[in-house]
Design an enzyme around this catalytic site. Structure first.
Site, PDB file in Angstrom:
ATOM      1  N   HIS A 186      -3.102  31.034 -47.658  1.00  0.00           N
ATOM      2  CA  HIS A 186      -2.000  30.082 -47.465  1.00  0.00           C
ATOM      3  C   HIS A 186      -0.658  30.900 -47.358  1.00  0.00           C
ATOM      4  O   HIS A 186       0.282  30.640 -46.064  1.00  0.00           O
ATOM      5  CB  HIS A 186      -1.713  29.288 -48.653  1.00  0.00           C
ATOM      6  CG  HIS A 186      -0.339  28.088 -48.511  1.00  0.00           C
ATOM      7  ND1 HIS A 186      -0.576  26.977 -48.171  1.00  0.00           N
ATOM      8  CD2 HIS A 186       0.846  28.594 -48.924  1.00  0.00           C
ATOM      9  CE1 HIS A 186       0.598  26.341 -48.335  1.00  0.00           C
ATOM     10  NE2 HIS A 186       1.601  27.505 -48.635  1.00  0.00           N
ATOM     11  N   GLU A 187      -0.417  31.809 -47.980  1.00  0.00           N
ATOM     12  CA  GLU A 187       0.953  32.740 -47.860  1.00  0.00           C
ATOM     13  C   GLU A 187       0.974  33.407 -46.800  1.00  0.00           C
ATOM     14  O   GLU A 187       2.061  33.555 -46.076  1.00  0.00           O
ATOM     15  CB  GLU A 187       0.992  33.658 -49.333  1.00  0.00           C
ATOM     16  CG  GLU A 187       1.232  32.807 -50.511  1.00  0.00           C
ATOM     17  CD  GLU A 187       2.539  31.792 -50.482  1.00  0.00           C
ATOM     18  OE1 GLU A 187       3.305  31.618 -49.834  1.00  0.00           O
ATOM     19  OE2 GLU A 187       2.265  30.754 -51.207  1.00  0.00           O
TER      20      GLU A 187
END
Length: 581
Positions: A186-187
């Site tokens: 996600h990051e």
């Protein structure tokens, strides 16, 4: 920004009062992702994003513009989805977004590890990067001496990153609790240019924001962007995106739902942090890899040529085979999955071990087909129980809409659908995934039918082709290069890497190898006795306990977890992603 959005949502309600109370609260964007602690929230947008000045000004300008043109109407809001920060140069009539330079142009993208990370963090980061690399044309290269534009992973006070390329050193914080592969994915997605899914212009077609349950001063975290601010590359909205908020994002009590899916069967799908969805991957490939494959796209069922290996297809979940023409292989010690033909009589599918309980680490894939003019009716039978969580971790997924490439309904807990479900077309995909718990499982029946079904818009077709080769053939590699220096001097805390070059258009295998290095235990820190002795002082200044025992405990050379000092060498019995020397 927060104050403007607060005013638009709540009118004359005093922002400063809400903000003073709300600033003391930790927040969460998904139950599957660690909370953002209160001391960080003033600096982060949407819970885990550091905005550039340009990005912040663009959002402010958009808010101000909407406020002027729509004072009597309500501010549009929606949900997090993977969206791009920049627009392509060929879009007629549309200028580049202010952050067009946020796209990465130099590959491989260099990255390094800060000394704050232990070997388990590093292992999970490498796993997440490999998932991005194996499904896209994006390549990463570890370089502990990196300069210019590069990513630095470090252990901060939470999980956060920037959206797109900023230039120079660019940090991604992987704090305690952020080690889950999907959270790191996600990051990294943010860093490649993805916004949260619910930020899409079309989000309100799929999601309803329940502002009554949102922490008031965080109402700004639910605003949508306009089509002039971001582009979706015509990739459909994905409720199963790894970039999507969960149901209780910024909830006042962390239980009440702030996001409701328009289709209630999707409610427990949003917010997953397991891995990339098919459309997460496609969005990045559309942005960075378009045209990398020159061959004709013969992949079926929404699949397309993999820009990481143009000789293979990237298939939607549930589909497999060389051209996505059949069900994906199942991962289970129990026999499950297959391609089935629906007939007029009911047939049955059940989870492994039903009803006595399914095992962990199971993935089963069924593809059900019938004649093209017919549809498939599905109905659940008898007992139903799948490990319960607000975002399904273990689940049965039903892909029964027009778009079988998109994420389907993920169903878990103990309430099965009461009514029959009818597919929108002649195919249906059923996926059972269990990684966490052992529960009853499911049993369902299916048959062909002529009953009508609600349909969704069909997808645009994708054509991709394979690149020109510099050397005829495949899988021709250079020799491995020299090992880099170890990133840490002792304690098994560091890694070293080496590279090789693919000399043909396609190569199987890895471009970069990693080894844990410098396994000798670190020498004793001369400050250790002072720190330990000070920690044993009583309130009146007198020494408490038995400081001698404490001093002896810190006199041994140390190793980074999960390693332990065994005769001066750092050893562990735990399996690691990084091979040991």
């Amino acid at each position: 920004m927060k104050e403007i959005a607060h005013s638009q949502a709540y009118g004359n309600r005093v922002f400063s009062r809400d903000s003073a109370v709300d600033s003391k609260k930790d927040v969460s964007i998904s139950a599957e992702q660690p909370k953002t602690i209160s001391k960080l929230t003033p600096y982060l947008f949407e819970g885990d994003i550091f905005l550039s000045t340009k990005q912040a000004m663009n959002i402010l300008d958009s808010l101000a513009s909407k406020n002027k043109t729509n004072k009597k109407g309500q501010q549009r809001m929606a949900h997090d989805a993977p969206l791009y920060l920049f627009r392509g140069a060929n879009e007629k009539g549309k200028r580049f977004a202010a952050e067009y330079d946020a796209k990465w142009f130099q590959f491989p993208i260099k990255y390094r590890f800060d000394e704050s990370l232990d070997i388990l963090h590093i292992s999970q980061i490498l796993k997440a990067l490999e998932i991005w690399q194996s499904n896209t044309c994006i390549k990463f290269e570890n370089d502990q001496e990196a300069s210019g534009d590069y990513i630095e992973f470090f252990e901060g006070d939470g999980c956060y990153s920037m959206v797109g390329r900023f230039g120079g050193r660019q940090g991604i914080s992987i704090g305690k609790g952020c080690e889950r592969t999907g959270t790191i994915i996600h990051e990294v997605g943010h860093t490649l240019g993805l916004w949260h899914e619910q930020s899409r212009p079309d989000a309100e077609e799929y999601i309803t924001v329940v502002k009554e349950y949102i922490i008031p001063s965080y109402i700004s975290e639910f605003l949508t962007r306009s089509e002039h601010e971001i582009t979706t590359f015509n990739v459909p909205y994905d409720l199963g995106s790894v970039m999507h908020y969960g149901s209780t994002a910024f909830s006042i009590d962390q239980r009440s739902k702030t996001l409701l899916t328009k289709d209630p069967f999707y409610q427990m799908t949003i917010g997953q942090r397991d891995s990339l969805s098919f459309y997460n991957i496609k969005l990045i490939n559309e942005a960075y890899c378009k045209g990398d494959c020159k061959e004709k796209n013969e992949c079926k069922n929404g699949g397309y040529l993999n820009p990481s290996n143009c000789q293979s297809c990237l298939c939607p979940s549930g589909f497999g085979g060389s051209k996505c023409e059949m069900h994906a292989s199942s991962e289970s010690n129990s026999k499950c999955g297959g391609t089935l033909k629906a007939i007029i009589d009911w047939q049955y599918i059940e989870s492994p071990g039903y009803p006595d309980g399914y095992p962990t680490n199971v993935i089963c894939n069924w593809l059900i087909e019938t004649d093209k003019e017919e549809r498939i009716e599905i109905s659940f039978e008898d007992n139903f129980g799948i490990f319960c969580s607000s975002t399904c971790v273990d689940y049965i997924e039903l892909k029964i809409g027009n778009d079988l490439a998109n994420t389907g309904y993920r169903i878990c807990c103990y309430d099965k659908p009461n009514d029959s479900l009818v597919s929108a077309k002649y195919q249906a995909v059923i996926i059972f995934r269990a990684t966490t718990g052992e529960d009853t499982g499911f049993k369902l029946k299916f048959r062909k039918t002529m009953k009508p079904a609600q349909t969704t818009p069909s997808l645009p077709k994708t054509t991709t082709t394979a690149p020109h080769t510099t050397i005829v053939g495949n899988d021709i590699w250079s020799e491995w290069g020299e090992w880099s220096q170890c990133s840490r001097s002792c304690g098994a805390c560091g890694i070293k890497s080496r590279l090789r070059i693919c000399k043909t258009a396609q190569c199987s295998g890895k471009v970069q190898q990693f080894l844990t290095c410098n396994l000798q235990a670190c020498p004793v820190d001369i400050r250790c006795t002072k720190v330990k002795f000070k920690n044993r002082l009583c309130a009146d200044g007198n020494t408490c306990g038995k400081p001698g025992e404490l001093l002896s405990s810190c006199s041994r050379p140390s190793c980074c977890p999960p390693f332990e000092n065994v005769d001066g060498k750092c050893q562990t019995d735990q399996p690691l992603l990084i091979p040991l020397e």
